[in-house]
Write a protein that holds these residues in place. Structure first.
Motif, PDB file in Angstrom:
ATOM      1  N   ASN A  12       1.125  -1.006  -0.032  1.00 15.14           N
ATOM      2  CA  ASN A  12      -0.284   0.061   0.445  1.00 15.14           C
ATOM      3  C   ASN A  12       1.202   1.054   0.031  1.00 15.14           C
ATOM      4  O   ASN A  12      -0.043   2.383   0.403  1.00 15.14           O
ATOM      5  N   GLY A  13       2.411   0.720  -0.605  1.00 14.62           N
ATOM      6  CA  GLY A  13       3.157   2.393  -0.221  1.00 14.62           C
ATOM      7  C   GLY A  13       3.487   2.899   1.090  1.00 14.62           C
ATOM      8  O   GLY A  13       4.188   4.020   0.732  1.00 14.62           O
ATOM      9  N   PHE A  14       3.554   2.153   1.779  1.00 10.34           N
ATOM     10  CA  PHE A  14       3.974   2.863   3.234  1.00 10.34           C
ATOM     11  C   PHE A  14       5.371   2.303   3.376  1.00 10.34           C
ATOM     12  O   PHE A  14       5.429   1.754   3.865  1.00 10.34           O
ATOM     13  N   THR A  15       6.371   2.897   2.931  1.00 11.77           N
ATOM     14  CA  THR A  15       7.786   2.816   2.626  1.00 11.77           C
ATOM     15  C   THR A  15       8.592   3.644   3.147  1.00 11.77           C
ATOM     16  O   THR A  15       9.462   3.378   3.339  1.00 11.77           O
ATOM     17  N   LYS A  16       7.313   4.563   3.558  1.00  4.62           N
ATOM     18  CA  LYS A  16       9.084   5.688   3.707  1.00  4.62           C
ATOM     19  C   LYS A  16       9.488   6.033   5.401  1.00  4.62           C
ATOM     20  O   LYS A  16       9.648   7.034   6.125  1.00  4.62           O
ATOM     21  N   HIS A  17       9.298   4.647   6.761  1.00  2.00           N
ATOM     22  CA  HIS A  17       8.986   4.482   7.812  1.00  2.00           C
ATOM     23  C   HIS A  17      10.160   3.625   7.872  1.00  2.00           C
ATOM     24  O   HIS A  17      10.478   3.371   7.037  1.00  2.00           O
ATOM     25  N   ILE A  18      11.071   4.101   9.395  1.00  2.00           N
ATOM     26  CA  ILE A  18      12.297   3.198   9.454  1.00  2.00           C
ATOM     27  C   ILE A  18      11.870   1.985  10.335  1.00  2.00           C
ATOM     28  O   ILE A  18      13.214   1.069  10.004  1.00  2.00           O
ATOM     29  N   ARG A  19      10.922   2.171  11.016  1.00  2.00           N
ATOM     30  CA  ARG A  19      10.159   0.940  11.733  1.00  2.00           C
ATOM     31  C   ARG A  19       9.335   0.362  12.088  1.00  2.00           C
ATOM     32  O   ARG A  19       8.364   1.659  11.607  1.00  2.00           O
ATOM     33  N   LEU A  20       8.838  -1.063  11.892  1.00  2.00           N
ATOM     34  CA  LEU A  20       7.816  -0.921  12.764  1.00  2.00           C
ATOM     35  C   LEU A  20       7.799  -1.847  13.298  1.00  2.00           C
ATOM     36  O   LEU A  20       8.452  -2.763  14.084  1.00  2.00           O
ATOM     37  N   VAL A  21       7.176  -1.402  14.330  1.00  2.00           N
ATOM     38  CA  VAL A  21       7.098  -1.492  16.332  1.00  2.00           C
ATOM     39  C   VAL A  21       5.661  -2.963  16.677  1.00  2.00           C
ATOM     40  O   VAL A  21       4.718  -2.603  15.970  1.00  2.00           O
ATOM     41  N   LYS A  22       5.964  -3.521  16.664  1.00  2.00           N
ATOM     42  CA  LYS A  22       4.908  -4.310  17.589  1.00  2.00           C
ATOM     43  C   LYS A  22       5.065  -5.101  18.485  1.00  2.00           C
ATOM     44  O   LYS A  22       6.398  -5.888  18.875  1.00  2.00           O
ATOM     45  N   PRO A  23       4.127  -4.899  19.239  1.00  2.00           N
ATOM     46  CA  PRO A  23       4.127  -5.014  20.618  1.00  2.00           C
ATOM     47  C   PRO A  23       4.289  -6.568  21.405  1.00  2.00           C
ATOM     48  O   PRO A  23       3.480  -7.411  20.442  1.00  2.00           O
ATOM     49  N   THR A  24       5.217  -7.064  21.999  1.00  2.00           N
ATOM     50  CA  THR A  24       4.959  -7.734  22.490  1.00  2.00           C
ATOM     51  C   THR A  24       4.480  -8.090  24.201  1.00  2.00           C
ATOM     52  O   THR A  24       4.788  -9.537  25.035  1.00  2.00           O
ATOM     53  N   THR A  25       4.360  -7.331  24.782  1.00  2.00           N
ATOM     54  CA  THR A  25       3.513  -7.043  26.407  1.00  2.00           C
ATOM     55  C   THR A  25       1.935  -7.460  26.109  1.00  2.00           C
ATOM     56  O   THR A  25       1.842  -7.420  25.664  1.00  2.00           O
ATOM     57  N   SER A  26       1.898  -8.419  27.328  1.00  2.00           N
ATOM     58  CA  SER A  26       1.173  -8.777  27.724  1.00  2.00           C
ATOM     59  C   SER A  26      -0.399  -7.492  28.341  1.00  2.00           C
ATOM     60  O   SER A  26      -1.543  -7.229  29.018  1.00  2.00           O
ATOM     61  N   GLU A  27      -0.021  -6.149  27.777  1.00  2.00           N
ATOM     62  CA  GLU A  27      -0.835  -4.889  28.049  1.00  2.00           C
ATOM     63  C   GLU A  27      -1.906  -5.261  27.695  1.00  2.00           C
ATOM     64  O   GLU A  27      -2.082  -5.121  26.781  1.00  2.00           O
ATOM     65  N   ALA A  28      -3.314  -4.729  28.225  1.00  2.00           N
ATOM     66  CA  ALA A  28      -4.519  -4.920  27.415  1.00  2.00           C
ATOM     67  C   ALA A  28      -4.327  -4.035  25.828  1.00  2.00           C
ATOM     68  O   ALA A  28      -5.245  -4.375  24.616  1.00  2.00           O
ATOM     69  N   ASN A  29      -3.523  -2.723  26.020  1.00  3.57           N
ATOM     70  CA  ASN A  29      -3.291  -2.257  25.144  1.00  3.57           C
ATOM     71  C   ASN A  29      -1.658  -1.950  24.563  1.00  3.57           C
ATOM     72  O   ASN A  29      -1.112  -1.100  25.608  1.00  3.57           O
ATOM     73  N   GLY A  30      -1.353  -2.543  23.878  1.00  8.07           N
ATOM     74  CA  GLY A  30       0.234  -2.868  24.159  1.00  8.07           C
ATOM     75  C   GLY A  30       0.796  -1.454  23.752  1.00  8.07           C
ATOM     76  O   GLY A  30       1.965  -1.122  23.233  1.00  8.07           O
ATOM     77  N   VAL A  31      -0.207  -0.160  22.978  1.00  2.00           N
ATOM     78  CA  VAL A  31       0.971   0.690  22.783  1.00  2.00           C
ATOM     79  C   VAL A  31       1.922   1.364  23.972  1.00  2.00           C
ATOM     80  O   VAL A  31       3.196   1.646  22.881  1.00  2.00           O
ATOM     81  N   VAL A  32       1.414   1.555  25.075  1.00  2.00           N
ATOM     82  CA  VAL A  32       2.717   1.534  25.778  1.00  2.00           C
ATOM     83  C   VAL A  32       3.964   1.094  25.790  1.00  2.00           C
ATOM     84  O   VAL A  32       4.816   1.687  26.036  1.00  2.00           O
ATOM     85  N   GLY A  33       3.613   0.091  25.841  1.00  2.00           N
ATOM     86  CA  GLY A  33       4.726  -1.421  25.623  1.00  2.00           C
ATOM     87  C   GLY A  33       5.373  -1.067  24.538  1.00  2.00           C
ATOM     88  O   GLY A  33       6.643  -1.492  25.107  1.00  2.00           O
ATOM     89  N   GLY A  34       4.750  -0.890  23.303  1.00  2.00           N
ATOM     90  CA  GLY A  34       5.590  -0.793  21.738  1.00  2.00           C
ATOM     91  C   GLY A  34       6.236   0.339  21.752  1.00  2.00           C
ATOM     92  O   GLY A  34       7.177   0.082  21.880  1.00  2.00           O
ATOM     93  N   LEU A  35       6.319   1.422  23.088  1.00  2.00           N
ATOM     94  CA  LEU A  35       6.721   2.493  22.534  1.00  2.00           C
ATOM     95  C   LEU A  35       8.187   2.191  23.343  1.00  2.00           C
ATOM     96  O   LEU A  35       9.417   2.675  23.502  1.00  2.00           O
ATOM     97  N   HIS A  36       8.160   1.437  24.756  1.00  2.00           N
ATOM     98  CA  HIS A  36       9.397   1.375  25.643  1.00  2.00           C
ATOM     99  C   HIS A  36      10.290   0.307  24.682  1.00  2.00           C
ATOM    100  O   HIS A  36      11.350   0.293  25.281  1.00  2.00           O
ATOM    101  N   ALA A  37       9.484   0.025  23.654  1.00  2.00           N
ATOM    102  CA  ALA A  37       9.815  -0.942  23.535  1.00  2.00           C
ATOM    103  C   ALA A  37      11.018  -0.704  22.372  1.00  2.00           C
ATOM    104  O   ALA A  37      12.026  -0.888  21.857  1.00  2.00           O
ATOM    105  N   LEU A  38      10.983   0.787  22.101  1.00  2.00           N
ATOM    106  CA  LEU A  38      12.152   2.016  20.702  1.00  2.00           C
ATOM    107  C   LEU A  38      13.375   1.968  22.060  1.00  2.00           C
ATOM    108  O   LEU A  38      13.573   1.561  23.360  1.00  2.00           O
ATOM    109  N   ARG A  39      14.592   2.320  21.138  1.00  2.00           N
ATOM    110  CA  ARG A  39      16.512   2.210  21.805  1.00  2.00           C
ATOM    111  C   ARG A  39      15.426   3.335  23.032  1.00  2.00           C
ATOM    112  O   ARG A  39      14.354   4.448  22.585  1.00  2.00           O
TER     113      ARG A  39
END
Length: 161
Positions: free
Chosen positions: A59-86
């Motif tokens: 779908n042409g989304f090729t300008k980002h440098i990484r895809l973050v997929k959380p492995t946390t067990s949080e109900a909503n993993g966004v914060v956990g995914g952000l913590h997975a960044l450097r």
């Protein structure tokens, strides 16, 4: 500026593989001058990084440098995914399509943009249309109601809206 953008609800419709055009324009505009990181909930592509990367590429989304997929067990993993960044990476902006997630991110100290995209192109097409202006409190309820109406709308299988 480091921008983290949610795939589901901003770039991809949650109930299908369809691209949200306004989200695509937002992605392309931000990617011109900022460093993009995409966030993908665990269940968006059945936890498959390969499927997510394929959908983004197709779908042409090729300008980002990484895809973050959380492995946390949080109900909503966004914060956990952000913590997975450097640890030394400062996140300047997070773009999400869910009001509850935006609230959680604000509480965690992230500058957040809530991207809301209507399910119906015209308010008059909605099954519960009354023509009344809405307050902020009813904005969250409206998004949830549109999701529910759209999911149950029999016209979706009868042809294009």
């Amino acid at each position: 500026m480091n921008v983290v953008m949610s795939v589901s609800g901003v770039l991809k419709r949650p109930e299908s593989d369809a691209v949200i055009p306004a989200g695509q324009h937002l992605y392309n505009g931000l990617a011109e001058t900022h460093v993009m990181h995409l966030f993908d909930e665990r269940d968006t592509f059945n936890s498959s990084r390969t499927a997510a990367e394929h959908w983004l590429r197709m779908n042409g989304f090729t300008k980002h440098i990484r895809l973050v997929k959380p492995t946390t067990s949080e109900a909503n993993g966004v914060v956990g995914g952000l913590h997975a960044l450097r640890a030394d990476l400062h996140v300047d902006l997070v773009v999400v399509g869910d009001p509850a997630t935006a609230e959680m991110l604000l509480a965690a100290g992230y500058t957040t943009v809530l991207f809301t995209h209507p399910r119906y192109s015209r308010p008059q097409w909605k099954p519960d249309y009354r023509g009344e202006p809405r307050s902020w409190d009813s904005l969250v309820a409206e998004i949830e109601a549109q999701d529910e109406h759209y999911a149950q709308d029999a016209r979706r299988t009868a042809g294009p809206l």
